[in-house]
Scaffold this motif. Structure first.
Motif, PDB file in Angstrom:
ATOM      1  N   ALA A 121      -9.126   7.786   8.618  1.00  0.00           N
ATOM      2  CA  ALA A 121      -8.049   6.504   7.983  1.00  0.00           C
ATOM      3  C   ALA A 121      -7.036   7.172   7.730  1.00  0.00           C
ATOM      4  O   ALA A 121      -5.929   6.614   7.817  1.00  0.00           O
ATOM      5  N   THR A 136      -3.134   6.448   9.571  1.00  0.00           N
ATOM      6  CA  THR A 136      -2.474   6.068   8.210  1.00  0.00           C
ATOM      7  C   THR A 136      -0.748   7.108   7.957  1.00  0.00           C
ATOM      8  O   THR A 136      -0.358   6.254   7.520  1.00  0.00           O
ATOM      9  N   LEU A 166      -2.021   8.592   5.049  1.00  0.00           N
ATOM     10  CA  LEU A 166      -2.415   8.385   3.892  1.00  0.00           C
ATOM     11  C   LEU A 166      -3.190   8.492   3.046  1.00  0.00           C
ATOM     12  O   LEU A 166      -4.087   8.969   3.372  1.00  0.00           O
ATOM     13  N   LYS A 197      -4.707   5.117  -1.399  1.00  0.00           N
ATOM     14  CA  LYS A 197      -4.172   4.501  -0.817  1.00  0.00           C
ATOM     15  C   LYS A 197      -4.136   3.322  -0.017  1.00  0.00           C
ATOM     16  O   LYS A 197      -4.554   2.797  -0.229  1.00  0.00           O
ATOM     17  N   HIS A 198      -4.683   4.196   0.974  1.00  0.00           N
ATOM     18  CA  HIS A 198      -5.507   3.279   1.960  1.00  0.00           C
ATOM     19  C   HIS A 198      -6.957   2.836   1.722  1.00  0.00           C
ATOM     20  O   HIS A 198      -7.210   2.096   2.072  1.00  0.00           O
ATOM     21  N   SER A 230     -10.139   3.174   2.513  1.00  0.00           N
ATOM     22  CA  SER A 230     -10.938   2.855   3.019  1.00  0.00           C
ATOM     23  C   SER A 230     -11.961   4.124   3.449  1.00  0.00           C
ATOM     24  O   SER A 230     -11.759   5.537   3.983  1.00  0.00           O
ATOM     25  N   LEU A 250     -10.398  -1.366   6.891  1.00  0.00           N
ATOM     26  CA  LEU A 250      -9.164  -0.722   6.608  1.00  0.00           C
ATOM     27  C   LEU A 250      -7.806  -1.567   6.835  1.00  0.00           C
ATOM     28  O   LEU A 250      -7.860  -2.152   7.040  1.00  0.00           O
ATOM     29  N   ASP A 251      -7.293  -1.640   5.388  1.00  0.00           N
ATOM     30  CA  ASP A 251      -6.633  -2.590   4.920  1.00  0.00           C
ATOM     31  C   ASP A 251      -5.597  -3.334   6.054  1.00  0.00           C
ATOM     32  O   ASP A 251      -5.077  -1.916   6.795  1.00  0.00           O
ATOM     33  N   HIS A 303      -1.824  -1.361   6.498  1.00  0.00           N
ATOM     34  CA  HIS A 303      -1.783   0.090   6.604  1.00  0.00           C
ATOM     35  C   HIS A 303      -1.529   0.058   8.078  1.00  0.00           C
ATOM     36  O   HIS A 303      -2.610  -0.175   9.086  1.00  0.00           O
ATOM     37  N   THR A 334      -1.167   2.029  11.649  1.00  0.00           N
ATOM     38  CA  THR A 334      -1.105   2.963  12.407  1.00  0.00           C
ATOM     39  C   THR A 334      -0.493   3.869  13.068  1.00  0.00           C
ATOM     40  O   THR A 334       0.689   3.037  13.330  1.00  0.00           O
ATOM     41  N   ASN A 363       2.361   1.838  -3.002  1.00  0.00           N
ATOM     42  CA  ASN A 363       1.229   1.264  -2.011  1.00  0.00           C
ATOM     43  C   ASN A 363       1.604   0.083  -2.119  1.00  0.00           C
ATOM     44  O   ASN A 363       0.805  -1.156  -1.990  1.00  0.00           O
TER      45      ASN A 363
END
Length: 504
Positions: free
Chosen positions: A63, A67, A69, A73-74, A76, A83-84, A87, A89, A496
């Motif tokens: 993740a 990303t 990140l 922040k992510h 995951s 994974l939101d 965000h 990739t 974020n």
């Protein structure tokens, strides 16, 4: 924010290769096995000697890799944690710029359930595909394409419903795998990439080749099984005194008590701390053989690129997701806070003439997995999203060091167990407190726990992390420095606010 460009965004090929669970000390000159293709690659590339992941296990590690990140922040942070979708990739950013990234292997991504129908079986599946990729060959732990290949080749495929693990369990511990080397997962995935490459056409490509080796089970076919004599491998850190290693910190003792060898080597069982010397040496020798297998197939890929006249137009990135303890400190897998779980390789080969001065160089600056997204976008002439935490490594490929570059690595490990509901950690930690956060400089190792005592190491005098200074007067100054660095990191990287998608 990156946007679509006029005309082709790529002027040369990008080949992004990862090897799962690959420790940084298994490179030419340090590994207990010859790695001739990696050695040749290093002569024309830049080696980043102090490169670290930002999280583990596999899903959280990738993740951050995909990303750019930090995990806070992510979010995951466990295998199976979505994974939101807001965000992007590196693959989706390339795609919206007109590139069609192609996958060979897997990305261990859990999809945002808001993008799926209620009850969809992909909800919570950590072996999904990162957004932006087109799948050529999906090779997860289910291993369906590989098992079908083995069956076509006449190999026995016991219990195909159990995926790859059943293949390795068909041979006793210490024996080579039952399939021939040319039919291994690593060989199969390389073949699929080379098949595609042979008809890919002249347009620049972006391919992600994700090998599962040297991930467990620790077993490999001949001739790689016998490449390393177990008598020649070094014994792990803390050998003969694993109880002392566990006494360093409650979390290490917790992991030692729960790390069972049956999850790593077919035919073995029991805690890793109870392993006999022969088993330890055999596993460490097999791991080296698995690294040598990756090296062999890397050589096939480079040879194909050269034969097609594309080597001088290929940007090659070679790294991993996280490391492996290999019994160091009495542990197996990727867990805890020791360097073996977080320190991973990174090799970058820039084909452009401006990189000639840096070829064969070694970078000692601290670099991290989150740097690869901005690096790849930079090579494609694209800007990363504003809230990305990583920095482009492209200047290092020109022999330059950017001003104000970081002097510390940071990573996190969330060790809660929400699925099975087992006790989360020593001393009865609740879910919200079952995590750790590392600050690692050249000298300092500070590990912060929200619900447990810290771990503190002076790496100048204790590079193997054998003496936890928490509670000692000698560690107080290091503790203060570590806390300040951790707070400053969070303050610098809290943005974020980027929102790209909403279910409304």
């Amino acid at each position: 924010m990156s946007s679509r460009c006029e005309g082709p965004v790529l002027t040369y090929d990008i080949l992004f290769i990862t090897a799962d669970q690959w420790r940084a000390d298994h490179l030419p000159g340090r590994a207990p096995v010859a790695l001739p293709n990696l050695e040749a690659l290093l002569q024309g590339s830049v080696l980043f000697r102090r490169h670290y992941t930002q999280a583990y296990p596999c899903g959280p590690a990738r993740a951050g890799l995909h990303t750019g990140l930090y995990p806070h922040k992510h979010r995951s942070i466990l295998n199976g944690t979505p994974l939101d979708a807001r965000h992007p990739t590196v693959f989706s950013l390339m795609r919206r710029a007109g590139v069609r990234p192609r996958l060979f292997g897997y990305t261990d991504t859990t999809a945002d359930p808001r993008l799926l129908p209620p009850g969809d079986p992909a909800i919570g599946d950590y072996e999904g595909v990162a957004p932006g990729l087109e799948v050529d060959t999906l090779l997860t732990e289910r291993a369906t394409p590989w098992l079908a290949h083995l069956k076509r080749r006449g190999a026995a495929v016991p219990h195909p419903e159990r995926g790859r693990d059943a293949i390795f369990a068909a041979r006793p511990f210490g024996a080579p795998a039952l399939f021939d080397a040319e039919d291994s997962e690593t060989a199969f995935l390389t073949d699929r990439f080379l098949d595609w490459f042979s008809v890919a056409g002249p347009e620049p490509f972006f391919a992600h080749l994700s090998f599962i080796a040297p991930h467990p089970p620790f077993a490999v076919a001949e001739p790689f099984h016998s490449l390393v004599d177990p008598a020649d491998v070094a014994l792990p850190i803390g050998w003969g005194a694993f109880a002392r290693e566990g006494a360093q910190h409650p979390l290490i003792a917790f992991h030692q008590a729960r790390t069972n060898m049956s999850n790593f080597a077919p035919g073995l069982a029991g805690p890793a701390v109870a392993a006999d010397e022969a088993s330890v040496r055999r596993i460490r020798a097999t791991y080296a053989g698995m690294a040598a297998e990756v090296d062999h197939h890397l050589g096939r890929i480079v040879a194909a690129l050269k034969a097609a006249g594309r080597w001088e137009r290929t940007l090659l990135v070679l790294s991993g997701d996280h490391g492996e303890q290999l019994f160091d400190h009495g542990l197996l897998g990727k867990l805890g806070y020791f360097d073996q779980s977080a320190h991973i390789p990174l090799i970058l080969r820039d084909p452009r003439p401006e990189a000639d001065a840096a070829r064969g160089s070694v970078v000692d600056a601290v670099t991290q997995s989150i740097d690869l997204l901005p690096t790849l976008l930079d090579f494609a002439g694209l800007r990363p999203p504003a809230n990305v935490d990583g920095e482009s490594l492209r200047p290092f490929c020109r022999g330059e060091r950017p001003a104000g570059w970081r002097d510390a690595a940071h990573w996190s490990f969330d060790f809660r167990d929400l699925v099975r509901g087992r006790p989360e950690a020593p001393q009865g930690l609740t879910d919200r407190l079952a995590s750790l956060h590392v600050v690692r400089t050249e000298r300092l190792k500070y590990v912060h726990f929200p619900g447990l005592p810290p771990a503190i190491y002076d790496l100048a005098s204790d590079p193997e992390e054998r003496r936890n200074l928490a509670g000692d007067a000698a560690g107080e100054r290091l503790r203060v420095e570590g806390l300040e660095r951790l707070l400053n990191l969070r303050l610098r990287h809290e943005d974020n606010t980027l929102t790209e998608w909403s279910p409304d």
